[in-house]
Design a protein around this motif. Sequence first.
Motif, short mmCIF file in Angstrom:
data_model
loop_
_atom_site.label_atom_id
_atom_site.label_comp_id
_atom_site.label_asym_id
_atom_site.label_seq_id
_atom_site.Cartn_x
_atom_site.Cartn_y
_atom_site.Cartn_z
N SER A 34 -7.77 -2.01 3.41
CA SER A 34 -7.73 -1.70 4.84
C SER A 34 -6.94 -0.42 5.09
CB SER A 34 -7.13 -2.86 5.62
OG SER A 34 -5.90 -3.20 5.08
N LYS A 35 -7.39 0.33 6.10
CA LYS A 35 -6.81 1.64 6.37
C LYS A 35 -5.43 1.53 7.00
CE LYS A 35 -10.80 4.43 6.24
NZ LYS A 35 -11.10 3.90 4.89
N PRO A 37 -1.87 0.05 7.49
CA PRO A 37 -0.92 -0.75 6.68
C PRO A 37 -0.54 -2.09 7.32
CG PRO A 37 -0.19 1.51 6.85
CD PRO A 37 -1.35 1.39 7.76
N SER A 40 -2.98 -4.55 6.29
CA SER A 40 -2.72 -4.92 4.90
C SER A 40 -1.71 -6.05 4.83
CB SER A 40 -2.19 -3.73 4.12
OG SER A 40 -3.20 -2.83 3.87
N VAL A 41 -0.65 -5.93 5.63
CA VAL A 41 0.39 -6.97 5.60
C VAL A 41 -0.19 -8.31 6.04
CG1 VAL A 41 2.57 -7.67 6.59
CG2 VAL A 41 2.25 -5.34 5.93
N LEU A 83 7.50 -1.20 7.96
CA LEU A 83 6.34 -0.44 8.45
C LEU A 83 6.51 -0.03 9.90
CD1 LEU A 83 3.19 -2.13 6.98
CD2 LEU A 83 3.86 0.24 6.82
N ARG B 39 -4.40 3.63 -4.02
CA ARG B 39 -3.74 3.94 -2.75
C ARG B 39 -2.68 5.01 -2.92
NH1 ARG B 39 -5.66 0.94 1.64
NH2 ARG B 39 -4.34 2.43 2.71
N ASN B 41 -0.28 5.30 -0.19
CA ASN B 41 0.85 4.83 0.62
C ASN B 41 1.77 3.99 -0.25
OD1 ASN B 41 2.47 3.51 2.47
ND2 ASN B 41 0.87 3.46 4.01
N ILE B 43 4.10 1.89 0.43
CA ILE B 43 4.31 0.49 0.81
C ILE B 43 3.14 -0.37 0.35
CG2 ILE B 43 4.51 -1.03 2.79
CD1 ILE B 43 6.24 0.92 4.11
N ILE B 44 1.92 0.19 0.43
CA ILE B 44 0.76 -0.60 -0.02
C ILE B 44 0.79 -0.76 -1.53
CG2 ILE B 44 -1.75 -0.63 -0.08
CD1 ILE B 44 -1.74 0.35 2.69
N MET B 47 2.89 -3.64 -2.10
CA MET B 47 2.19 -4.91 -1.83
C MET B 47 1.27 -5.28 -2.98
SD MET B 47 1.05 -4.82 2.06
CE MET B 47 1.82 -3.72 3.17
#
Lengths: 181, 114
Positions: A34-35, A37, A40-41, A83, B39, B41, B43-44, B47
Amino acid sequence: MHFLEIIKNLSLVQWAFYFLSILTLYGALGTILSKNPIHSVIYLVVTFFSISGIYIMLNAQFLAAVNVIVYAGAIMVLFLFVLMFLNLKEESTEMKTSPMLIAAVSTGLLLGLILIATIRKAEITRVNYNDFDPNTGLIETLGMVLYKNYMLPFELVSVLFLVAMSGAILLGKREKGESHF
Amino acid sequence: MFESSIDRIPDVFMKVPLVNFVLLATMLFVIGIVGVLIRKNAIIIFMSIELMLNAVNMLLIAFSSYKSDPNGQIFVFFIMAVAAAEVAVGLAIIVMIFRNIKTIDISILNKLRG
């Protein structure tokens, strides 16, 4: 037709297992694809809850509860907090460029292929009917093992948390002359 | 009277073979690796690392339940504790990086390249 027959003959436990597996994989794919964030969480929280369901199916109630409390509760709140704290306005952090994307995906698929090919060869033993203990994952058994055999590691984890906490505070402290944001 | 031992075993251990859980954990682990690779990012990427840790946890719990050996579940408990500490420190590092260079895009974080 053969496939339909198999689906019709699934028992309730198997339905539950396949439903939870598909939910887990869907959440995992949503996390990495998913674009936004924040989405995503949310997907990752779905994954953690379905993994907890799988733990309950495996008769590991204590770890299912710990998984919900630690992962879905504490860690994901921390992610969400950071985030929103960072407030990434521009959505510049997208996927990598397409040659790298193809290389990355093919590397991952190759690894998966190797692992699955190895697992197919492996000989996995069945449940031993004679000394099977259905109370393995209950808090009573785990507590006895944890406080009898793993006393020292359990205490060391508290030291680890202390070090992690002071490290996080030290990293988060604003130094003199640093810009505010 | 003693029940027969088959009755004591929950349904899942009879009807779902262990290899299904192993395959599910493998797929979850591969998705985590692909996530780290594709990715940008930071943070991703974190995850995705959590996803891989959870795949390993699920594998350990499945083996420990099928073998009725509590040591595997204790190990998962310690993995969760270490993961929580790791996330706290890692997110603090990410916040510090953001404070210094105003982005968490890892393609810009290439200053250590020789």
